[in-house]
Design an enzyme around this catalytic site. Structure first.
Site, PDB file in Angstrom:
ATOM      1  N   ILE A 110       5.126  10.238  -2.704  1.00  0.00           N
ATOM      2  CA  ILE A 110       5.457  10.778  -4.025  1.00  0.00           C
ATOM      3  C   ILE A 110       6.305   9.769  -4.804  1.00  0.00           C
ATOM      4  CG2 ILE A 110       5.327  13.203  -3.305  1.00  0.00           C
ATOM      5  CD1 ILE A 110       8.477  13.121  -3.287  1.00  0.00           C
ATOM      6  N   LYS A 164       0.826  -1.222   0.000  1.00  0.00           N
ATOM      7  CA  LYS A 164       0.000   0.000   0.000  1.00  0.00           C
ATOM      8  C   LYS A 164       0.852   1.259   0.000  1.00  0.00           C
ATOM      9  CE  LYS A 164      -3.978  -2.077   2.363  1.00  0.00           C
ATOM     10  NZ  LYS A 164      -3.441  -3.329   2.908  1.00  0.00           N
TER      11      LYS A 164
HETATM   12  N1  5IU Z   1      -6.896  -5.680   3.503  1.00  0.00           N
HETATM   13  C1  5IU Z   1      -8.183  -5.651   3.961  1.00  0.00           C
HETATM   14  N2  5IU Z   1      -9.062  -4.731   3.463  1.00  0.00           N
HETATM   15  C2  5IU Z   1      -8.707  -3.828   2.523  1.00  0.00           C
HETATM   16  C3  5IU Z   1      -7.368  -3.876   2.060  1.00  0.00           C
HETATM   17  C4  5IU Z   1      -6.494  -4.794   2.546  1.00  0.00           C
HETATM   18  O1  5IU Z   1      -8.564  -6.444   4.808  1.00  0.00           O
HETATM   19  O2  5IU Z   1      -9.547  -3.043   2.075  1.00  0.00           O
HETATM   20  I1  5IU Z   1      -6.825  -2.578   0.648  1.00  0.00           I
HETATM   21  C5  5IU Z   1      -5.906  -6.655   3.963  1.00  0.00           C
HETATM   22  C6  5IU Z   1      -5.618  -6.615   5.434  1.00  0.00           C
HETATM   23  C7  5IU Z   1      -5.240  -8.035   5.727  1.00  0.00           C
HETATM   24  C8  5IU Z   1      -6.104  -8.852   4.775  1.00  0.00           C
HETATM   25  O3  5IU Z   1      -3.883  -8.239   5.375  1.00  0.00           O
HETATM   26  O4  5IU Z   1      -6.349  -7.984   3.665  1.00  0.00           O
HETATM   27  C9  5IU Z   1      -7.415  -9.333   5.354  1.00  0.00           C
HETATM   28  O5  5IU Z   1      -7.207 -10.146   6.460  1.00  0.00           O
HETATM   29  P1  5IU Z   1      -8.378 -10.906   7.244  1.00  0.00           P
HETATM   30  O6  5IU Z   1      -9.059 -11.830   6.237  1.00  0.00           O
HETATM   31  O7  5IU Z   1      -7.656 -11.631   8.335  1.00  0.00           O
HETATM   32  O8  5IU Z   1      -9.328  -9.875   7.764  1.00  0.00           O
END
Ligand code: 5IU
Length: 274
Positions: free
Chosen positions: A102, A98
């Site tokens: 810049i 993520k």
């Molecule tokens: N993750 C989310 N939601 C989002 C984004 C990324 O859950 O909107 I962008 C990531 C965070 C974690 C995984 O690494 O996806 C989800 O994990 P769980 O299934 O344990 O909640």
């Protein structure tokens, strides 16, 4: 009822030729070959646990998602082992970094530092909030290596600000950048409204669970069917629902297989709507 999004009516295999990026092509090839649209998010904090989870779920997934900055004993040897497993077990590595700075800074964060993400991760993602320079900065590093990028168009968490015109502008930013490095989106459904002929984006959705509906920190879960059939996403991303299951090695493996089957069934049903 509105008619289904055109991309959701095409088999993954038929979408390969619509991509030039080698990582996009590989993801779709693996999905077709292994009959899986499951990605497992390996959010554990030691290399030992991470490799254990990957060995257990590897056969059931098209993609393994990491957060390298939560791993206490991260080394490039660990990354090399992950790359080796990705070849043996046939999956793509997605570092969920993520990026959000810049162009100049993200290119350094991507290539350098302790983690050297671009040296081992096939796919990564970025917030569009800094503007298109973030794509240019990352692509200077990643494109020559055949890597790929997803833009974050929406999030699964409660109260997310990435909605409405922010999401629309994210889609526009990706279109303007072209599809040689940006290959799709992290989103909760099809954000590629009215695609032109030959236009194809891969949409991956986190926030997927068969049992829980959420956690205490704002995460919200939908079922694989809601994500793939109803919302038209291509890949389901599951974390705690799989690696967090009680019952040891076999339970994790079995749960990954259960999600693989659920995700694939929803995909086959969406194709059958024609
Ligand atoms: N993750 C989310 N939601 C989002 C984004 C990324 O859950 O909107 I962008 C990531 C965070 C974690 C995984 O690494 O996806 C989800 O994990 P769980 O299934 O344990 O909640």
């Amino acid at each position: 009822m509105s008619s289904p999004h055109p991309t959701t009516l095409k088999p993954y295999a038929e979408r390969i030729e619509l991509h030039t990026n080698p990582t996009a092509r590989r993801i779709l090839e693996i999905m077709d070959r292994k009959k899986t649209n499951l990605a497992v998010s390996v959010d554990v904090t030691t290399t030992k646990e991470a490799l254990e989870v990957v060995r257990r779920v590897g056969e059931s997934v098209c993609l393994v998602k990491t957060h390298c900055d939560i791993i206490e004993d991260f080394t490039l040897d660990f990354a090399n082992e992950l790359v080796k497993l990705s070849k043996e077990l046939d999956f793509v590595i997605f570092e969920d970094r993520k990026f959000a700075d810049i162009g100049n800074t993200v290119s350094l964060q991507y290539s350098s530092g302790h983690h050297r993400i671009s040296s081992w991760s096939d796919l990564t993602n970025a917030h569009p909030v800094p503007g298109p320079g973030i794509i240019t900065g990352l692509s200077q590093v990643g494109k020559p290596l055949g890597r790929a990028l997803l833009l974050l168009a929406e999030m699964s968490s409660k109260g997310s600000l990435a909605t409405g015109s922010y999401t629309e502008q994210t889609y526009k930013m990706a279109k303007d950048a072209g599809r040689d490095f940006v290959i799709g989106f992290i989103a909760q459904g099809r954000v590629d409204t009215n695609p032109e002929k030959g236009e194809d984006w891969i949409i991956m959705s986190p926030g997927v669970g068969l049992v829980s509906k959420g956690d205490k920190l704002g995460q919200q879960y939908r079922t694989p069917r809601e994500v793939v059939y109803d919302a038209g996403a291509d890949v389901i991303i599951v974390g705690r629902g799989i690696y967090g299951i009680q019952g040891g090695e076999k339970a994790v493996k079995d749960e990954a297989e259960r999600y693989r089957q659920e995700g694939w069934k929803a995909y086959e049903e969406r194709l059958a709507r024609k």
